[in-house]
Write an enzyme that holds these catalytic residues in place. Sequence first.
Site, PDB file in Angstrom:
ATOM      1  N   TYR A  48     -16.409   1.807  22.580  1.00  0.00           N
ATOM      2  CA  TYR A  48     -17.062   1.222  21.633  1.00  0.00           C
ATOM      3  C   TYR A  48     -17.604   2.363  20.573  1.00  0.00           C
ATOM      4  O   TYR A  48     -18.215   3.402  20.910  1.00  0.00           O
ATOM      5  CB  TYR A  48     -18.268   0.436  22.046  1.00  0.00           C
ATOM      6  CG  TYR A  48     -18.193  -0.869  22.749  1.00  0.00           C
ATOM      7  CD1 TYR A  48     -16.610  -1.444  22.840  1.00  0.00           C
ATOM      8  CD2 TYR A  48     -19.194  -1.520  23.520  1.00  0.00           C
ATOM      9  CE1 TYR A  48     -16.366  -2.404  23.552  1.00  0.00           C
ATOM     10  CE2 TYR A  48     -18.639  -2.722  24.047  1.00  0.00           C
ATOM     11  CZ  TYR A  48     -17.501  -3.371  24.177  1.00  0.00           C
ATOM     12  OH  TYR A  48     -17.130  -4.361  24.900  1.00  0.00           O
ATOM     13  N   SER A 149     -13.461  -6.476  34.136  1.00  0.00           N
ATOM     14  CA  SER A 149     -13.504  -7.178  32.631  1.00  0.00           C
ATOM     15  C   SER A 149     -12.057  -7.474  32.445  1.00  0.00           C
ATOM     16  O   SER A 149     -11.154  -6.699  32.673  1.00  0.00           O
ATOM     17  CB  SER A 149     -14.207  -6.023  31.558  1.00  0.00           C
ATOM     18  OG  SER A 149     -14.062  -6.687  30.455  1.00  0.00           O
ATOM     19  N   ASN A 150     -11.804  -8.725  31.828  1.00  0.00           N
ATOM     20  CA  ASN A 150     -10.567  -9.294  31.386  1.00  0.00           C
ATOM     21  C   ASN A 150      -9.651  -9.263  32.498  1.00  0.00           C
ATOM     22  O   ASN A 150      -8.338  -9.202  32.461  1.00  0.00           O
ATOM     23  CB  ASN A 150     -10.144  -8.364  30.050  1.00  0.00           C
ATOM     24  CG  ASN A 150     -11.004  -8.213  29.051  1.00  0.00           C
ATOM     25  OD1 ASN A 150     -11.274  -9.138  28.357  1.00  0.00           O
ATOM     26  ND2 ASN A 150     -11.368  -6.992  28.833  1.00  0.00           N
TER      27      ASN A 150
END
Length: 284
Positions: A48, A149-150
């Site tokens: 990020y 995640s995912n």
Amino acid sequence: MTSPYPDLILGFMRLSDYPELATSNALADWIEARLDQGLDTFDHADIYGDTQCESAFGEALRARPALRQRLRVITKTDIVHARDGVVKHYRAEGGYVASAIDASLQRLAMEQIDTFLIHRPDPLMDAASVARALEDAVRAGKVARIGVSNFLPEQWRWLQANTELPLVCNQSELSLRANAALSDGTLEAHLRDNLHWLAWSPLGGGALQEGALAETLKRLQEDTGLSATALAVAWLRMIPGQPTPVLGSMKPGRIEEALAGLNAELKRTDWFALLEAARGQEVP
């Protein structure tokens, strides 16, 4: 299944969209205001802002150290952005994961990451070495819990098969606009395997106010007095296991609307009316 998470998590992926939060003191004020609302869990990833979101968060905590004891952080690794002629790729490798945990702790100015996630399923994942790196981090007190995640069910099951530590969550997209998991068995896999669903993009990436869904939301807004944001959150929370929204917006007003949705209860017929409008067809 009891969730280890609060009803709403605040995401930091879009921090750069808020220039008013660019200074450490301004961001510390924002964090403190959220803590005073009872929101204590913040979602990060090393990619990020190309590590800058974690760094800015850490600088805010260094400016106001007392906040550190009141909050929890989720962060992730294994995505490597394309740069200098190197293709974007994943690095779910034990050594890389171990180094990423140490780097995130340094940037975040935290002694422990509450939950550390493998950000994307890597077809070249060395599951055994990744599991050892995660176990070592938990044993050393650097990480409290681990998750993914995912990941799809067989992807998280392969990692789980390589470690005795429980995977506690899967952070994956789920919203009115991304609802296929409600019909293909993915939701039930989360419930059966005791993975709590952390739902990213719970407001459909800003696409709620389009087409038939916008019309249905408008009707329900008039009936209930709730905003579209609140209705989307209330819809999500009715799903078995009560997925936790990971809200991308950092606007205080939008956060208040999401909180209102947590306390709202939709009629079953309204829940299905929203699903029908989002899909553009009746349920089978």
